[in-house]
Design a protein around this motif. Sequence first.
Motif, PDB file in Angstrom:
ATOM      1  N   PRO A 269      -3.791  -5.517   5.925  1.00  0.00           N
ATOM      2  CA  PRO A 269      -2.675  -5.165   5.036  1.00  0.00           C
ATOM      3  C   PRO A 269      -1.461  -4.673   5.836  1.00  0.00           C
ATOM      4  N   ASN A 270      -0.294  -4.782   5.213  1.00  0.00           N
ATOM      5  CA  ASN A 270       0.919  -4.253   5.831  1.00  0.00           C
ATOM      6  C   ASN A 270       1.019  -2.738   5.672  1.00  0.00           C
ATOM      7  N   ARG A 271       0.456  -2.255   4.604  1.00  0.00           N
ATOM      8  CA  ARG A 271       0.505  -0.819   4.301  1.00  0.00           C
ATOM      9  C   ARG A 271      -0.881  -0.371   3.848  1.00  0.00           C
ATOM     10  N   PRO A 272      -1.156   0.906   3.890  1.00  0.00           N
ATOM     11  CA  PRO A 272      -2.454   1.381   3.410  1.00  0.00           C
ATOM     12  C   PRO A 272      -2.641   1.065   1.920  1.00  0.00           C
TER      13      PRO A 272
ATOM     14  N   ALA B 282      10.282  -2.672   6.214  1.00  0.00           N
ATOM     15  CA  ALA B 282      10.730  -1.820   5.111  1.00  0.00           C
ATOM     16  C   ALA B 282      10.496  -2.460   3.744  1.00  0.00           C
ATOM     17  N   ALA B 283      10.605  -3.772   3.653  1.00  0.00           N
ATOM     18  CA  ALA B 283      10.460  -4.446   2.363  1.00  0.00           C
ATOM     19  C   ALA B 283       9.027  -4.912   2.091  1.00  0.00           C
ATOM     20  N   ALA B 284       8.132  -4.736   3.035  1.00  0.00           N
ATOM     21  CA  ALA B 284       6.769  -5.248   2.883  1.00  0.00           C
ATOM     22  C   ALA B 284       5.949  -4.381   1.944  1.00  0.00           C
ATOM     23  N   GLY B 285       5.176  -5.060   1.080  1.00  0.00           N
ATOM     24  CA  GLY B 285       4.211  -4.381   0.230  1.00  0.00           C
ATOM     25  C   GLY B 285       2.882  -4.303   0.962  1.00  0.00           C
ATOM     26  N   VAL B 286       1.833  -3.929   0.256  1.00  0.00           N
ATOM     27  CA  VAL B 286       0.519  -3.788   0.880  1.00  0.00           C
ATOM     28  C   VAL B 286       0.038  -5.118   1.446  1.00  0.00           C
ATOM     29  N   TRP B 287       0.180  -6.207   0.697  1.00  0.00           N
ATOM     30  CA  TRP B 287      -0.390  -7.489   1.104  1.00  0.00           C
ATOM     31  C   TRP B 287       0.662  -8.563   1.367  1.00  0.00           C
ATOM     32  N   THR B 288       1.882  -8.209   1.715  1.00  0.00           N
ATOM     33  CA  THR B 288       2.956  -9.200   1.897  1.00  0.00           C
ATOM     34  C   THR B 288       2.585 -10.273   2.920  1.00  0.00           C
ATOM     35  N   ASP B 289       2.191  -9.893   4.115  1.00  0.00           N
ATOM     36  CA  ASP B 289       1.857 -10.884   5.144  1.00  0.00           C
ATOM     37  C   ASP B 289       0.587 -11.656   4.794  1.00  0.00           C
TER      38      ASP B 289
END
Length: 184
Positions: A99-102, A153-160
Amino acid sequence: MRTLVCVLALSCLTAGSLAQPDPAFQAEFRSEATGSIEIGRIGFSELVRTKADSLGEAELARLSGYLRSDLERSLISANWHGVAVRETVLDITILDVVPNRPTMQQIQELDTAHYSAHANGGAALSARLVNADGSVIAEFRYDWFNPDPGSGAAAGVWTDTRLAFQGFAESIADSLGVAPGPHS
């Protein structure tokens, strides 16, 4: 006018010949798909199963839904989903996800996890296309993890990861070529 047509035709041929396949995608065909491709089981590797404890089971269900939706959209767009008499099944395994974020579960369980944290995400996937008689038509593999550290900055949890799913789905549809029309 004739010169302009020749120049345009030459530029189209040149652009097509310069097109490179996606280096993240590998396809090995044993035969051609002969009919409608239905999406079968979406499973998870042992690695992803071990990550499920920290990511959360709900996240795996969400990822499975995202992937199924992307595959359906790509296969329908290429006329491979639900259009022919003879059915084949695409079984997919999500080999790895980052994930991009927790995730919410990670934020709740880890004191140090915060949504503002950012990592380069992505996914690794494999799939098998199986004929109605059980024989394997093709095997696919796709690995894409964002190499650009960027700010995120614009990425959500699963963007990538979702970008990887979309690339995988489009690459499969592209690799199948022209879908056969329904037979009467």
